[in-house]
Design an enzyme around this catalytic site. Structure first.
Site, PDB file in Angstrom:
ATOM      1  CG  ASP A 241      24.387   2.582   4.918  1.00  0.00           C
ATOM      2  OD1 ASP A 241      25.385   2.093   5.481  1.00  0.00           O
ATOM      3  OD2 ASP A 241      23.769   2.006   4.005  1.00  0.00           O
TER       4      ASP A 241
ATOM      5  CG  ASP B  13      28.466  -0.480   1.073  1.00  0.00           C
ATOM      6  OD1 ASP B  13      29.135  -0.357   0.040  1.00  0.00           O
ATOM      7  OD2 ASP B  13      28.952  -0.805   2.172  1.00  0.00           O
TER       8      ASP B  13
ATOM      9  CG  ASP C 188      20.737   1.095   1.545  1.00  0.00           C
ATOM     10  OD1 ASP C 188      21.386   1.217   2.607  1.00  0.00           O
ATOM     11  OD2 ASP C 188      20.977   0.219   0.700  1.00  0.00           O
TER      12      ASP C 188
END
Length: 220
Positions: free
Chosen positions: A8, A10, A166
């Site tokens: 991922d 961000d 995250d």
């Protein structure tokens, strides 16, 4: 057998999630004296802003010009994030993974311009073999499409890739794609109800690629 790492962007490569949260939080407090809680902001983490827009309008009313504010806030976001370093351990993990012959991809609900611009700034762009972004999939996270597209672009099966996420939306997307997922929570996502992940670490510097390779071999 482990063949690829699928990151991922961000909150994993750069801590951009916190910047967006504080931009929204500061504006809502200043304009409406409204305190945006982290848990309420989580609805859009790993996905897009539409869920957050709906929540804010439900709380404050349809008159809130949130879409217009986002356009104005984009410039501030760019200025803030262009000063940010890579997250702890990111560069080292990327270099180690490539030295082992692993393929690397970005899988994000954002459009391609954001990760490409930031990775170029950080000197990491050329390490990546593929970008699975919002333009290439009909559905964004928590749907599995973006991870499935990443595996396709890498010419790998989803189960041969490790997703690094995250957010809860990202974890759900990886699970739906049958891609094992390693969670590295940040300040914004640390209290999310993560379950069913392969492993959780506090920082990417804590990742042991040999251990991960052994895990994938045992799954065969």
């Amino acid at each position: 057998m482990l063949k690829a790492l699928v990151f991922d962007f961000d909150g994993v490569i750069v801590d951009t999630e916190a910047e967006w949260y504080y931009i929204y939080k500061e504006w809502l407090k200043k304009t409406y004296n409204y305190d945006l809680k982290v848990n309420d902001y989580l609805v859009c983490v790993g996905a897009n802003s539409q869920n957050l827009f709906r929540f804010i309008k439900k709380e404050l009313g349809d008159h809130v010009p949130i879409e217009e504010f986002e356009k104005e806030a984009t410039q501030e976001y760019i200025e803030r994030t262009n000063r940010l370093p890579a997250m702890e351990g990111v560069k080292e993990l990327i270099v180690r993974a490539k030295s082992k012959g692993l393929k690397l991809a970005i899988a994000t609900s954002a459009t391609q311009k954001k990760p490409v611009t930031q990775l170029k700034r950080l000197g990491l762009l050329d390490y990546f073999d593929a970008f699975s972004t919002a333009e290439l999939s009909e559905n964004i996270k928590p749907a599995p499409d973006i991870f499935l597209k990443a595996a396709e672009l890498l010419d790998c099966k989803p189960e041969e890739c490790l997703a690094i996420e995250d957010s809860l939306n990202g974890l759900i997307a990886a699970q739906r794609a049958s891609m094992p997922c390693l969670i590295v929570p940040n300040m914004i996502t640390k209290d999310s109800p993560f379950t069913g992940y392969y492993k959780m670490v506090n920082s990417l510097k804590d990742i042991d690629l040999s251990e991960i390779e052994s895990y994938f071999l045992k799954k065969e």
